[in-house]
Design a protein around this motif. Sequence first.
Motif, short mmCIF file in Angstrom:
data_model
loop_
_atom_site.label_atom_id
_atom_site.label_comp_id
_atom_site.label_asym_id
_atom_site.label_seq_id
_atom_site.Cartn_x
_atom_site.Cartn_y
_atom_site.Cartn_z
N UNK A 39 0.71 -1.29 -0.04
CA UNK A 39 -0.09 0.04 -0.01
C UNK A 39 0.84 1.34 0.06
N UNK A 40 1.76 1.35 0.71
CA UNK A 40 2.69 2.62 0.80
C UNK A 40 3.58 2.65 -0.20
N UNK A 41 4.05 1.53 -1.05
CA UNK A 41 4.57 1.85 -2.10
C UNK A 41 3.81 2.20 -3.34
N UNK A 74 -5.20 9.58 3.00
CA UNK A 74 -4.73 8.92 1.94
C UNK A 74 -3.09 8.69 2.10
N UNK A 75 -2.64 9.03 3.42
CA UNK A 75 -1.38 8.76 3.64
C UNK A 75 -0.31 9.55 2.84
N UNK A 193 -6.57 2.92 6.86
CA UNK A 193 -6.80 4.25 7.47
C UNK A 193 -5.43 4.50 8.38
N UNK A 194 -5.41 3.44 9.39
CA UNK A 194 -4.27 3.59 10.37
C UNK A 194 -2.84 3.66 9.80
N UNK A 198 -0.60 7.21 10.25
CA UNK A 198 0.76 7.01 11.16
C UNK A 198 1.57 7.57 10.11
N UNK A 199 1.59 7.17 8.90
CA UNK A 199 3.04 7.69 7.76
C UNK A 199 2.49 9.21 7.72
N UNK A 200 1.50 9.71 8.06
CA UNK A 200 1.38 11.16 7.96
C UNK A 200 1.77 11.87 9.27
#
Length: 442
Positions: A39-41, A74-75, A193-194, A198-200
Motif C-alpha cells: 500500500x505504501x509503495x 490517504x497517507x 486508514x491507520x 501513522x505515515x502522515x
Amino acid sequence: MSKQSASKSNIPLNPLAFIRKYDELWRRMLFLIGALIVYRLGSHIPVPGMNPERLAQFFDGSQNTFLGMFNMFSGGALERMSIMALGIMPYISASIVVQMMSTVVPSLEALKKEGETGRRTLNKYTRQGTLALAFVQAVGMSAGLISGGLTLTSGLGFYIPAVTSLVAGAMFLMWLGEQITERGIGNGISMLIFASIVSSAPGMITQAFTDNLNLIVILLFAVLGLAVTAAIVYIERAQRRVPVNYAQKQQEGRKVYAQQQSHLPLKLNMAGVIPAIFASSLLLLPATMGQWAGTSANPTTLQSIAQNISLVLQPGSPLYLLLFAVFIIFFCYFYTALMFNPSEVAENLKRSGAYIPGIRPGQQTKRYLDFVLNRLTFIGAIYMTIICLMPMVIQTSFGVSFQLGGASLLIMVVVLMDFIAQVQAHLMTHQYHDQTLIKSSK
C-alpha cells in the motif's frame, strides 16, 4: 508409559513444535505487514501526465483545507497525486449507502437475514457502488486538475490514463482491505486508514516545530494527546453488564441443575470507530470535489458554488463543526442499531430459558434493552463528539496548521486496541489447543 503416549506428551515441550504452534499468527502478521508495504509503495506511483512543480505549489497553500485532511487520510497519496489518491473513501461511501439502504429497502433487509449468502450479495453491491463512485470521483478530480493547470496535457490524452489509474487504485485498495480482513489481523479498511494516519503523523509533528510554535503550546498539545488517549482507552473498554439468569433445568431423571447466572455485556461505544470514519468521509467528499472543481482562474457559476461550499465547510468553521457533530451522533445510533437488535436478543433469551431479573421475557425485555442501549449510545455519541471536535477547536484557537485531530487519534487508538485484542485471541486459541493436547496424552 508407551512410546506413543510419551511422544504425545512431548509435543508441547518440543522446541520445534513450540515454534510451529504460532505459524498461523505469524503468517497473518507477515501478510498484514506485506500488504501495508504494498500500500505504501503504491501511494508513491504517480498518475501519468501530472506537473509535479505546479502540484507542489498548489498543496503548499492547501494545508489547512479539506485537501490537507484528505491528504492525511490517504497517507500523502493525494499530495503526490498517486494512483491511490482516491484512497478508500469510495469504498466507505458505498458502504454507507448500502448499509442505509438495507434498513429501508425490504429486499436488501431480507438479504441481511440470509446469513453468509446475503452478506456476499451485499458485498457485491458495495463493490459495484465503489466502482461507480470511484469513476465519478476520478472524472471530477481529473477535470479539476486540468482546470487548475496542474497537468502536462489535457483532453482524452490525460483523462483516459488518469481516470483508469485512479479507479484501478481505489479498487485495488478495496481488494487489499478485504484480503487483510480475511488473511491478516484486524479490519482491513481500518488498518489501511491507520497506516495512512501513522505515515502522515511524523510530517505533521515536524511541521508543528517548524511553525515556530510556543514550547508551552507544544507541551499543551502533548498533554492533551495523552489525556485524550487515556480517555479513549477507558471509554472503549467500558461495559454495562446486564445480569442474566438461566432457569433451573431437570435432566437425566431427577437430577436438577442449579440456576446459572451470567451477564450480557453492552459496550458504552458499541459503534467503535465507524461513526468518525463515516462522518469524516461524508464531509470530505463534497468539499474536496468542490475545491477541485473550483481551481480555475475564471470559474463558471457551478465552480463558484463549489468554491463557496469549500470555503463554508473548512475544518474548524462553525458549520463544519455542527455538521460533524450531527453526523457522528447519527452514525453512532445508526451503526449501533445495525450491530445490536434488542428484539432478536430478547427472543433468543426467551428461547434459551434466560431472563433478566425483575424483567419479564419477551416485550418487556426488549423495551428494557432498548432503554439501556439508548442511554449507552447517547453517552457514547457525546463522548465521540467531544473527542473528535475538542482538539479541532483548540487547533483553530491556537492557529496550529497540522491536521492530526481527535478523529485521527480516535481511529489510531481504537484500531490498535482491536489489533491487540485479536492477537491475544489467537494466542489464547493456541494455549487452549496445547492444553487439549496435554490432557489427551495423559
